[in-house]
Design an enzyme around this catalytic site. Structure first.
Site, PDB file in Angstrom:
ATOM      1  N   ARG A 117       0.811  -1.138  -0.004  1.00  0.00           N
ATOM      2  CA  ARG A 117      -0.003   0.007   0.009  1.00  0.00           C
ATOM      3  C   ARG A 117       0.959   1.276   0.095  1.00  0.00           C
ATOM      4  O   ARG A 117       0.187   2.285  -0.401  1.00  0.00           O
ATOM      5  CB  ARG A 117      -1.054   0.067   1.230  1.00  0.00           C
ATOM      6  CG  ARG A 117      -0.405  -0.045   2.450  1.00  0.00           C
ATOM      7  CD  ARG A 117      -1.419  -0.348   3.710  1.00  0.00           C
ATOM      8  NE  ARG A 117      -0.386  -0.214   4.859  1.00  0.00           N
ATOM      9  CZ  ARG A 117      -0.283  -1.330   5.675  1.00  0.00           C
ATOM     10  NH1 ARG A 117      -0.340  -2.424   4.839  1.00  0.00           N
ATOM     11  NH2 ARG A 117       0.352  -1.226   6.889  1.00  0.00           N
ATOM     12  N   TYR A 118       2.163   1.149   0.409  1.00  0.00           N
ATOM     13  CA  TYR A 118       3.122   2.373   0.335  1.00  0.00           C
ATOM     14  C   TYR A 118       3.876   2.410  -1.052  1.00  0.00           C
ATOM     15  O   TYR A 118       4.445   3.626  -1.320  1.00  0.00           O
ATOM     16  CB  TYR A 118       3.867   2.265   1.508  1.00  0.00           C
ATOM     17  CG  TYR A 118       3.271   2.187   2.997  1.00  0.00           C
ATOM     18  CD1 TYR A 118       2.458   3.317   3.293  1.00  0.00           C
ATOM     19  CD2 TYR A 118       3.429   0.911   3.943  1.00  0.00           C
ATOM     20  CE1 TYR A 118       1.941   3.317   4.414  1.00  0.00           C
ATOM     21  CE2 TYR A 118       2.932   1.001   4.996  1.00  0.00           C
ATOM     22  CZ  TYR A 118       2.042   2.156   5.274  1.00  0.00           C
ATOM     23  OH  TYR A 118       1.309   2.121   6.494  1.00  0.00           O
ATOM     24  N   THR A 119       4.149   1.435  -1.606  1.00  0.00           N
ATOM     25  CA  THR A 119       5.080   1.357  -2.690  1.00  0.00           C
ATOM     26  C   THR A 119       4.202   1.668  -4.065  1.00  0.00           C
ATOM     27  O   THR A 119       3.193   1.333  -4.223  1.00  0.00           O
ATOM     28  CB  THR A 119       6.027   0.251  -3.093  1.00  0.00           C
ATOM     29  OG1 THR A 119       5.102  -1.041  -2.971  1.00  0.00           O
ATOM     30  CG2 THR A 119       6.708  -0.192  -1.714  1.00  0.00           C
TER      31      THR A 119
END
Length: 819
Positions: A117-119
């Site tokens: 969800r962050y990359t």
């Protein structure tokens, strides 16, 4: 009718596991020989390309891509998809990354990537070449898991990805390890093989001499590379790139700038630092990881007098600064896992590209012919434009106009459709020229495509041209250095060990340690750390460059270099052998300890309770490979109850054996043959059925003592036992009693003041007391008695001696030892 079927569990398990094995072999762990991709990798690339998540566009959240892949093509856990995507983005795992990722995508230290969800991710530019022309019916498609969409079974692969990025994986009964290679070299080899289909391996290796790891390093072993390229299996040495850097004050440090492929940098640094902490190599001051965004750098700072090359050799041999890489080139070829060599991989790739180029050419040709047909119709319309306009104006509707065109002017359905949808501006003179030029271009294109389809040489020229274009665009220099020979690492062990004085102590129960002279001299001998039920049997001053041999009652010998012993205070208990020696038995005790400088010469004699005796050479005890975790045999015992009674160095004297029933036999040590470690020895004394050996010792003095289990002690002359031959019964040294008979508990030589030093285990310990041989006896009730053996008068051979106290006969002896 019942749906229940009776089947044997054996048949069901065999059939189901066979089906499962086939699935994980073909659909999970092994790459396809044509595009070099596993199914999950292929699905990731295809799905991202289908969604337009390509290099020329912005990054998208990895979670979105993973969700699309899982929902449409790969119905497994999201972690397996994300892990595969992350790996394809790691430039220390792939020679050419296929996915570009923004954010934390892991590291060479084994750090996990950030959550998806962050990359953000997108296809790399070179990944687009794997998917190039996939829309032109170049590869076969199959239905996905829920039959809602089709996915490719292989990608067009405009470059040989299997060799360029390699592969690794484990499936049922198969595993694969294919190393990465340099893109330029691989393409050169493919181009050469296109021109020379029967090219020899030697010639191909002129273009592709070996792997090229993304982490660089030095690859050693040209013969093994050739073997791997020939058979699919081989092993090469991969060594870190290092240099010796000079520091101020005459110091040096070892700098590591490249490490072997797949080696975890953080673990490597920790292992090197463990070498420093455990002092396995003296001379290392500090180990630092100085890596940053400019590159990898590990600094190993050394002491001023340290031998940098010897330390480097040690680290190469005993850490992952140098590793073996094992080729195991297995790939799926026509739905079957095969171990393949270089020629097979290249020929399979060329065959695949041939199919792709021909199918693409057929697609493009059909498209060009379709367009040419329409262009021809439009050009014809422009030549009879007024009639066509009049016909269309007189028609009722579009369908009527199309039908009139087909009937009146013999236009085809496609041409009629193009005419009625023609925009008015296309009727200008300029557009007529454009159409005529397009017609010429289409005819040229069709001719070219027909040549590619019909002429193999033309097709191969196209293949070579496209490969060279990829090379020109993405070529980069080789990172790994190739060396023909694997260098043998030679370590001068002596130079690694700092020579220091130390005291070595061993207890009967198996505790050992070394102690610094400072700690030893600060305490008295009696303050030694040991368990209450244990006994100190050996203390000696030694050098850290010497070796310790421990002989046990079960016929095992344990080897320890002195410098590897744990350095502890004199008051500490020490390290128990069971912590490191896996086969050290609970009932096993240390019988004898010896410190040696070398293994070149020296003999030992061993005598067992069953009366067997042997001599063996110290050379056979030179350190064995598993000495740190296992002992080795020095004598074979006859049964589980048998024990070694005596172990000592051989001297050129007689041996005297004394049995429990009181028989004593004296013979020359030269009668005992020198045998191997695995032998049980020869008969030393002829025992009665109810008898066993109590003691054995070398005759180095004129008298010996005999102690019985009832506490009776006597001293007698050695000459009372005349020298005979081994394997005899011997003479009785006790008088047999009908009630409460005496049995020998311990016997040994009574040493004079001059000879005692040779056998005293504590000779290196400075003491103020006179060197007088004492016999210490502990009764079963805990009473302790000490007797100076030299003060005893000589007794007759047949006497039973005198009790050492009035009450000892009722208590009986528990422990007896000399010191």
């Amino acid at each position: 009718m019942s749906n229940i079927q009776n089947m044997s569990l054996e048949d069901i398990m065999g059939e189901r596991f066979g089906r499962y094995s086939k699935y994980i072999i073909q659909e999970r762990a092994l790459p396809d020989i044509r595009d070099g991709l596993k199914p999950v990798q292929r699905r990731i690339l295809y799905s991202m390309n289908k969604d337009g998540n390509t290099f020329e566009k912005g990054y998208r959240k990895s979670a979105k891509s993973v969700g699309n892949i899982m929902g449409n093509f790969h119905p497994h856990g999201d972690s397996s998809i994300y892990d595969a995507m992350v790996r394809m983005s790691q430039d220390w795992k792939n020679r050419e990354i296929l996915v570009e990722m923004h954010g934390n995508n892991g590291s060479m230290d084994g750090d996990p990537p950030a959550a998806m969800r962050y990359t953000e991710a997108r296809l790399s530019e070179i990944a687009g070449y794997l998917l190039q022309d996939i829309e032109k019916n170049t590869v076969s498609f199959a239905w996905n898991f829920d039959d809602t969409e089709k996915e490719p079974t292989v990608l067009p692969a405009a470059f040989p990805n299997l060799l360029v990025n390699g592969s690794s994986g484990i499936s049922a009964g198969y595993a694969t390890d294919i190393p990465p290679h340099n893109l330029s070299e691989v393409i050169d080899a493919v181009v050469y093989m296109i021109d020379h289909p029967k090219a020899s391996l030697e010639k191909l290796m002129e273009f592709l001499p070996g792997p090229d790891f993304p982490t660089g390093g030095i690859i050693q072993g040209a013969d093994e590379i050739k073997k791997a390229y020939e058979t699919g299996k081989g092993r090469v040495v991969v060594r870190s790139r290092t240099e010796i850097e000079e520091l101020k004050g005459g110091k040096q440090q070892i700098i590591v700038t490249e490490i072997p492929y797949e080696v975890n940098k953080a673990v490597l640094v920790k292992k090197i630092d463990d070498v420093r902490v455990n002092n396995k190599v003296p001379g290392i001051v500090e180990v630092r990881d100085e890596s940053d965004r400019t590159g990898l750098r590990i600094a190993i700072e050394l002491k001023k007098e340290a031998d940098s090359q010897t330390i480097l050799n040690y680290l190469l041999k005993y850490t992952d600064l140098q590793v073996n890489y094992n080729f195991n080139m297995v790939a799926i070829d026509h739905f079957t896992p095969r171990q393949v060599g270089l020629q097979k991989i290249l020929s399979s790739y060329i065959s695949h590209r041939k199919d792709i180029i021909i199918e693409r050419s057929k697609f493009d040709k059909a498209k060009a012919e379709k367009r040419l047909h329409i262009v021809e119709g439009l050009i014809r319309v422009l030549s009879i434009l007024d009639e066509i306009i009049a016909l269309i104006r007189s028609s009722d509707n579009k369908a009527d106009a199309k039908e009139n065109l087909k009937v009146s002017y013999d236009f085809s359905e496609e041409q009629a459709e193009a005419i009625v949808t023609l925009q008015l501006y296309r009727l200008t003179n300029t557009d007529i020229v454009t159409l005529q030029n397009e017609e010429n271009d289409l005819r040229d294109l069709i001719t070219t495509l027909s040549a590619i389809i019909g002429d193999e040489a033309t097709m191969y020229n196209v293949m070579k041209r496209e490969l060279r274009e990829v090379k020109k665009k993405f070529a980069n220099p080789r990172l790994s250095e190739l060396q023909a020979e694997s260098q043998i690492i030679e370590i001068d062990t002596a130079s690694l060990i700092a020579e220091e004085e130390t005291f070595v102590s061993v207890t009967r129960g198996g505790y050992l340690k070394r102690t610094s002279p400072r700690s030893f001299n600060a305490s008295s001998l009696e303050e030694v750390g040991k368990r209450d039920d244990d006994e100190l049997i050996f203390v000696k001053q030694a050098k850290t460059t010497e070796h310790l041999l421990l002989f046990t009652t079960l016929g095992n010998v344990i080897y320890r270099p002195i410098h590897e012993l744990t350095d502890l205070r004199w008051k500490d208990i020490g390290e128990h052998l069971s912590q490191t020696i896996s086969n050290f038995a609970t009932e096993e005790e240390i019988l004898y300890a010896d410190i040696v400088t070398s293994f070149d010469q020296g003999l030992y004699v061993a005598v067992t309770q069953n009366g067997f005796i042997k001599r063996f050479d110290r050379k056979e005890l030179s350190p064995w490979r598993t000495y740190k975790s296992k002992s080795t045999k020095y004598v074979k015992l006859k049964d589980d109850k048998d024990r070694v009674v005596t172990l000592s160095p051989v001297i050129m004297e007689d041996l005297l054996l004394v049995t429990k029933n009181g028989y004593a036999l004296r013979f020359s040590s030269q009668e005992v043959p020198i045998q191997g470690l695995k032998s049980a020895g020869v008969k030393g004394i002829n025992l009665k059925n109810d008898d066993s050996l109590a003691s054995a010792f070398a005759v180095t003095s004129n008298s010996f003592f005999v102690l019985t289990q009832r506490g009776s002690l006597k001293r007698m002359a050695v000459d009372d036992i005349p020298q005979t031959s081994r394997a005899n019964r011997g003479l009785l040294v006790l008088r047999e009693l009908k009630t409460k008979p005496h049995r020998v508990f311990l016997a040994g030589g009574v040493q004079s003041d001059t000879s005692a030093e040779q056998f005293d285990l504590f000779t290196d310990i400075p003491e103020e007391e006179t060197n007088q041989q004492m016999l210490e006896v502990i009764s079963k009730t805990g009473q302790t008695y000490e007797i100076a053996l030299e003060t005893l008068s000589l007794s007759e051979r047949t006497s039973n001696g005198s009790f050492i106290s009035d009450t000892i006969s009722d208590q009986e002896v528990l422990v007896a030892r000399t010191r």
